[in-house]
Design an enzyme around this catalytic site. Structure first.
Site: not given
Length: 440
Positions: A104, A107
């Site tokens: 992601h 992240d």
């Protein structure tokens, strides 16, 4: 922040040791170079380590704080921590000898005070990924944008009642898609974590579905504009975090893609735990996606049968996996997709090497299951009885019905003819269940 000290307790990549291996960090079934049906086992399974659960989840739950205490989870320089996290991530990729990883945006790189700052952070970490990938084996299976954690998305991203938030989400997705493309990603995932509703009292269903259809269409248009060749993948989930999500299950997603003319460019990324939450089996969702022509990839994890929420445990259930892989291989296997470990070690598994043990155990379970599935296919253990059960549809009369060469009246007249008295035949369920047990 300086480079982190040695994090894992091992230095050499995990290797195949055979089913009698005594080393707890040795593969017993996953011999990556073993040729199975003309392909290496690694190319059948296409394992990917996910960035978020493995390196970002701190081990907290609604009743207690973090337990892992990773050195990159806290610090005053967010980008320095992100760089340190990338170092540890690529070390795990090397130790597991996996071909792929997934991420992601937020992240991999910290969010900034503005979207422009967030995009700059993501591109900077993308540069680091690109440099590391140049000298590493690992490639990118897919990237995605987190459109559900920040409070701006509490009422959804694409389905938000505020078009400015829709616009912000578009900017975030463009950045994540372009970094995915730059890194050679083979797919791009759209998970609608908050594309749903908590109550119909404040929800315009038609408007929100139309917004979601428009948003995905915009991503498709941009994918073609930048030359991204892989499919977009929608990940079905029925609930959690919202009460009801618009990507409920495979059947619901298929109807959505058909309504908004997206079937050509969008496939599905299916997860075991999400299938269970929707009231289905993992095998059902995979088989239905194959039947409808929308199968793309798999998040490989499992839920707890005694709990009603998404526990994201590492997949270890060989009989369940064997049936899923039976349908997967029968349908031709993966093209651009793979097995992404969207799974968390338990919050009591606090040692860094627990991350390695979790992946090794699940990779072995998947390999063992796939080999069992291939044995079943080679012996026609399930496909033989299945073909026999539907044999009537392969003869001339069955084919004529399906080809539109018989009217309802013609079929009714035949049914009324003297001597026409078809009888039921056994489905042999118990026999087939016992047959599966011979292989797993």
């Amino acid at each position: 922040m300086n480079a982190l000290p040695k994090f894992f307790g091992v230095a050499d990549p995990v290797a195949y040791g055979g089913k009698d291996a005594k080393n707890p960090l040795a593969f017993r079934w996953y011999d990556k170079d073993r040729i199975v049906r003309g392909k290496r086992l690694e190319d059948h399974l296409r394992f990917a380590v996910c960035y978020w659960h493995s390196f970002c989840w701190p081990g907290g739950d609604p009743f207690g704080g973090e337990t892992f205490l990773r050195p990159w989870h806290h610090g005053s320089d967010a980008m320095a921590m992100a760089r340190a996290k990338a170092d540890i991530a690529f070390e795990l990729f090397r130790l597991l000898d996996v071909p792929f990883f997934t991420f992601h945006d937020v992240d991999a790189a910290p969010e900034g005070a503005t979207l422009a700052e967030s995009v700059a952070n993501l591109n900077a970490i993308g540069d680091i990924f690109e440099k590391k990938m140049a000298s590493a084996k690992v490639r990118l299976l897919w990237g995605t944008a987190n459109l559900f954690t920040h409070r701006r998305y509490m009422a959804g991203a694409a389905t938000n009642p505020d078009p400015d938030i829709f616009t912000y989400a578009a900017g975030q997705v463009r950045a994540a898609l372009e970094v995915t493309h730059r890194l050679g990603g083979q797919n791009y995932v759209l998970w609608g974590g908050r594309e749903g509703y908590e109550t119909l009292l404040n929800t315009d269903l038609k408007r929100e579905l139309d917004q979601l259809g428009r948003f995905v269409s915009l991503v498709v248009e941009h994918k073609h504009k930048i030359g991204f060749k892989g499919p977009l993948l929608i990940e079905p989930k029925p609930k959690e975090p919202t009460k009801h999500q618009y990507d409920f299950d495979v059947a619901t997603c298929y109807g959505f893609l058909q309504r908004y003319d997206l079937l050509k460019d969008v496939k599905l990324n299916i997860e075991q735990n999400h299938a269970i939450l929707a009231g289905h089996s993992f095998q059902h969702e995979v088989a239905l996606a194959q039947a409808l022509g929308v199968f793309g990839s798999l998040d490989i994890n499992r839920g707890d049968d005694l709990l009603g929420w998404d526990t994201d445990q590492f997949a270890m259930n060989v009989p369940e996996l064997a049936l899923v892989f039976h349908d997967l291989i029968k349908g031709g296997g993966f093209t651009s997709g793979g097995l992404n470990f969207d799974a968390k070690i338990r919050r009591q598994s606090i040692d860094p090497d627990d991350l390695i043990h979790a992946h090794v155990g699940s990779m072995d379970a998947c390999a063992r299951a796939l080999l069992a599935a291939v044995d079943m296919l080679d012996a026609e253990a399930l496909t033989g009885p299945l073909a026999e059960r539907y044999a009537g549809w392969t003869n001339s009369e069955g084919q004529a019905i399906m080809a539109g060469q018989r009217s309802l009246a013609e079929l009714a007249d035949r049914a009324l003819a003297s001597g026409f008295d078809p009888q039921p035949r056994s489905g042999r369920q118990e026999y087939l269940e016992s047959l599966v047990n011979r292989y797993v």
